[in-house]
Design a protein around this motif. Structure first.
Motif, mmCIF file in Angstrom:
data_model
loop_
_atom_site.group_PDB
_atom_site.id
_atom_site.type_symbol
_atom_site.label_atom_id
_atom_site.label_comp_id
_atom_site.label_asym_id
_atom_site.label_seq_id
_atom_site.Cartn_x
_atom_site.Cartn_y
_atom_site.Cartn_z
ATOM 1 N N THR A 25 0.833 -1.209 0.000
ATOM 2 C CA THR A 25 0.000 0.000 0.000
ATOM 3 C C THR A 25 0.863 1.252 0.000
ATOM 4 O OG1 THR A 25 -1.770 -1.170 1.163
ATOM 5 C CG2 THR A 25 -1.812 1.237 1.251
ATOM 6 N N ARG A 26 1.972 1.228 0.744
ATOM 7 C CA ARG A 26 2.884 2.373 0.736
ATOM 8 C C ARG A 26 3.479 2.582 -0.664
ATOM 9 N NH1 ARG A 26 4.439 0.204 5.779
ATOM 10 N NH2 ARG A 26 6.280 -0.792 4.858
ATOM 11 N N THR A 27 3.771 1.500 -1.339
ATOM 12 C CA THR A 27 4.307 1.615 -2.698
ATOM 13 C C THR A 27 3.294 2.282 -3.624
ATOM 14 O OG1 THR A 27 5.727 -0.326 -2.432
ATOM 15 C CG2 THR A 27 5.149 0.298 -4.675
ATOM 16 N N LEU A 28 2.036 1.874 -3.516
ATOM 17 C CA LEU A 28 1.003 2.497 -4.354
ATOM 18 C C LEU A 28 0.874 3.975 -4.024
ATOM 19 C CD1 LEU A 28 -1.290 2.406 -6.403
ATOM 20 C CD2 LEU A 28 -2.818 1.678 -4.558
ATOM 21 N N ASP A 29 0.841 4.332 -2.744
ATOM 22 C CA ASP A 29 0.718 5.747 -2.366
ATOM 23 C C ASP A 29 1.898 6.564 -2.911
ATOM 24 O OD1 ASP A 29 -1.644 5.294 -1.019
ATOM 25 O OD2 ASP A 29 -0.694 5.071 0.948
ATOM 26 N N ARG A 30 3.089 5.981 -2.867
ATOM 27 C CA ARG A 30 4.268 6.677 -3.386
ATOM 28 C C ARG A 30 4.160 6.889 -4.897
ATOM 29 N NH1 ARG A 30 7.658 3.549 -1.330
ATOM 30 N NH2 ARG A 30 8.242 2.233 -3.098
ATOM 31 N N ILE A 31 3.693 5.898 -5.600
ATOM 32 C CA ILE A 31 3.558 6.014 -7.053
ATOM 33 C C ILE A 31 2.508 7.054 -7.414
ATOM 34 C CG2 ILE A 31 2.798 4.785 -9.128
ATOM 35 C CD1 ILE A 31 4.075 2.257 -7.943
ATOM 36 N N LEU A 32 1.362 7.028 -6.725
ATOM 37 C CA LEU A 32 0.297 7.989 -7.040
ATOM 38 C C LEU A 32 0.747 9.412 -6.726
ATOM 39 C CD1 LEU A 32 -2.846 6.053 -5.730
ATOM 40 C CD2 LEU A 32 -2.016 6.261 -8.079
ATOM 41 N N ALA A 33 1.473 9.600 -5.629
ATOM 42 C CA ALA A 33 1.984 10.939 -5.304
ATOM 43 C C ALA A 33 2.989 11.405 -6.341
ATOM 44 C CB ALA A 33 2.615 10.928 -3.911
ATOM 45 N N LEU A 34 3.780 10.480 -6.843
ATOM 46 C CA LEU A 34 4.824 10.813 -7.805
ATOM 47 C C LEU A 34 4.256 11.148 -9.174
ATOM 48 C CD1 LEU A 34 7.991 10.829 -8.076
ATOM 49 C CD2 LEU A 34 7.781 8.469 -8.896
ATOM 50 N N ASN A 35 3.220 10.421 -9.583
ATOM 51 C CA ASN A 35 2.752 10.524 -10.965
ATOM 52 C C ASN A 35 1.363 11.131 -11.113
ATOM 53 O OD1 ASN A 35 5.127 9.194 -11.681
ATOM 54 N ND2 ASN A 35 4.176 7.178 -11.611
ATOM 55 N N GLY A 36 0.715 11.490 -10.013
ATOM 56 C CA GLY A 36 -0.650 11.998 -10.097
ATOM 57 C C GLY A 36 -0.782 13.276 -10.889
ATOM 58 N N SER A 37 0.247 14.140 -10.864
ATOM 59 C CA SER A 37 0.144 15.438 -11.545
ATOM 60 C C SER A 37 0.652 15.396 -12.983
ATOM 61 C CB SER A 37 0.929 16.492 -10.760
ATOM 62 O OG SER A 37 2.299 16.132 -10.682
#
Length: 460
Positions: A25-37
């Motif tokens: 779950t931490r990996t997913l949160d990191r990816i979404l924060a990194l690539n969301g914008s």
């Protein structure tokens, strides 16, 4: 010291298997924060206050969903899929579909080096590798396809990963870079073996596919006299297919080694010229072992004189999905930190409304298609790989590779999958006691009714 660092990484990974759900779950949160914008992230609504809720509603995707973004990135644009700069494109071979260009970031490159350390640490932990005293022979050919229109390098995934090793590669690999740039496969095998024979304490042999090792050991047997002669004299067999410039560079790296050649000649004379005797420290052959690869493993084992075969990683150009952890079975433990992994039940693969489940919710005995979300911006991307979950180790799925989805023979709606052919050939070979070298199956649609054609190569 290197072995200690590998083992420490492996121990850390095994300790984290109990908390796979939280780590994933931490990996997913990191990816979404990194690539969301990014442009893709904004179009999918991943730049809002609740990206996880948006993500859970997203459909699965395929390469076609990203091809336009990839073309623009290759032309020089950034922040389209990944919030970090894309620095390399991994090109797939196209053996299981049209060739693809997979974007790779610097972070992924760095993590790939750590992946190799962890996977070898797990081999040490499993007892299939001995403490590292010598180097290892990595039998790869560097494939660099040039540059994209925007000036970014592109080539095989392995090429980009090994370039990250830099000068450190000279300390751990038996083959110099010039050997890895030789594309004639017979010559490449000979050169890898020649440089590897010079290291009595060879630690391991690595190839991504077992057929590569199988053909290399056949070359070792067929060319043993020439190899030992070149080793003794510091020469290169004149029959090798090498451009003059490449031959000159490789000759400049050669040195006569009569003492090592005498030791190998003694093995030749006593009929003991086998990997286990040539390299007493050789702990294991590291290569893929699951699925259809088992056909080649069965041919490989009799040539190894007791040296084990171990599959260290299950990976694709898009990322590493699992680590091997046992020599007894071709199983893998799923990795939580390199990408976010989900699983789509096989019986739901053609349902456009189906959504994958988190990997830690997998049911043992069930087959799934692997779906990943990557640091480079692929979101719920279908790998088209089918795996079978064996059990849960802590919270971490233990799985085996089954086949590529869509790899079927379907002449009359029967949908004969790859694993059906593999299993049938294994059973038939045992029933008639026929040693096979290789085989392939194709369709004959020129006759009525249509039929399969089976072409086999045997040693008899």
């Amino acid at each position: 010291m290197i072995s200690w660092g590998m083992r420490r990484r492996a121990d850390k990974f095994m300790a984290e298997t109990a908390s796979y759900a939280a780590a994933s779950t931490r990996t997913l949160d990191r990816i979404l924060a990194l690539n969301g914008s990014t442009e893709y992230g904004r179009r999918r609504g991943l730049d809002g206050p609740n990206p996880r809720q948006v993500f859970d509603r997203l459909p699965v995707t395929t390469y076609a969903d990203y091809s336009a973004y990839i073309e623009r990135t290759a032309a020089g644009e950034q922040n389209l899929l990944s919030g970090e700069p894309v620095i390399y494109f991994s090109t797939t071979s196209g053996t299981t579909g049209p060739p693809k260009m997979i974007p790779v970031t610097q972070r992924q490159m760095r993590m790939a080096v750590g992946t190799r350390m962890t996977s070898m640490g797990l081999a040490l932990r499993a007892g299939v590798l001995k403490p590292m005293r010598g180097r290892f022979m990595t039998m790869i050919t560097e494939h660099v396809s040039g540059q994209t229109p925007g000036g970014m390098p592109m080539g095989a995934a392995t090429t980009g990963g090994f370039r990250q090793l830099g000068n450190f590669a000279d300390k751990i690999l038996t083959s110099p870079p010039d050997v890895m740039r030789v594309h004639d496969q017979a010559t490449s095998r000979y050169l890898h073996l020649l440089f590897g024979l010079g290291d009595e304490r060879l630690w391991t042999m690595i190839a991504f596919f077992p057929a590569t090792i199988l053909f290399a050991l056949r070359t070792l047997e067929a060319q043993k006299v020439n190899l030992v002669r070149d080793l003794a004299d510091g020469t290169l067999n004149p029959e090798l297919e090498l451009p003059e410039a490449a031959r000159a560079r490789l000759l400049s790296l050669r040195r006569p080694d009569p003492a090592r050649a005498r030791a190998l000649t003694a093995l030749l004379d006593s009929g003991q010229f086998t990997p286990a005797k040539i390299w007493p420290d050789l702990g294991a052959i590291l290569t893929a072992t699951g699925g259809a690869f088992g056909f080649y493993i069965d041919q490989l084992r009799p040539l190894l004189d007791g040296v084990e075969v171990f599959s260290p990683v299950y990976s694709a150009s898009e990322g590493t999905i699992g680590y091997g952890f046992s020599a007894d079975q071709p199983f893998y433990l799923m990795v939580s930190s390199l990408a976010y992994v989900e699983l789509l039940p096989v019986d739901q693969m053609i349902d456009p409304k189906a959504r994958p489940i988190p990997a830690w919710q997998a049911k043992p005995g069930t087959e799934y298609e692997v779906v990943i979300t990557t640091l480079a911006g692929f979101t719920r991307f279908r790998l088209h790989d089918i795996v079978r979950v064996i059990e849960l180790y802590g919270q971490t799925p233990v799985f085996e590779f089954v086949e590529r989805s869509g790899q079927v023979l379907d002449i009359a709606g029967e949908k004969t999958a790859e694993h059906h052919v593999v299993e049938a050939m294994e059973l038939a070979g045992r029933d008639v006691n026929l040693p096979l070298v290789d085989y392939f199956v194709t369709l004959d649609t020129e006759t009525a009714p249509g039929r399969y054609l089976l072409v086999i190569e045997s040693t008899q």
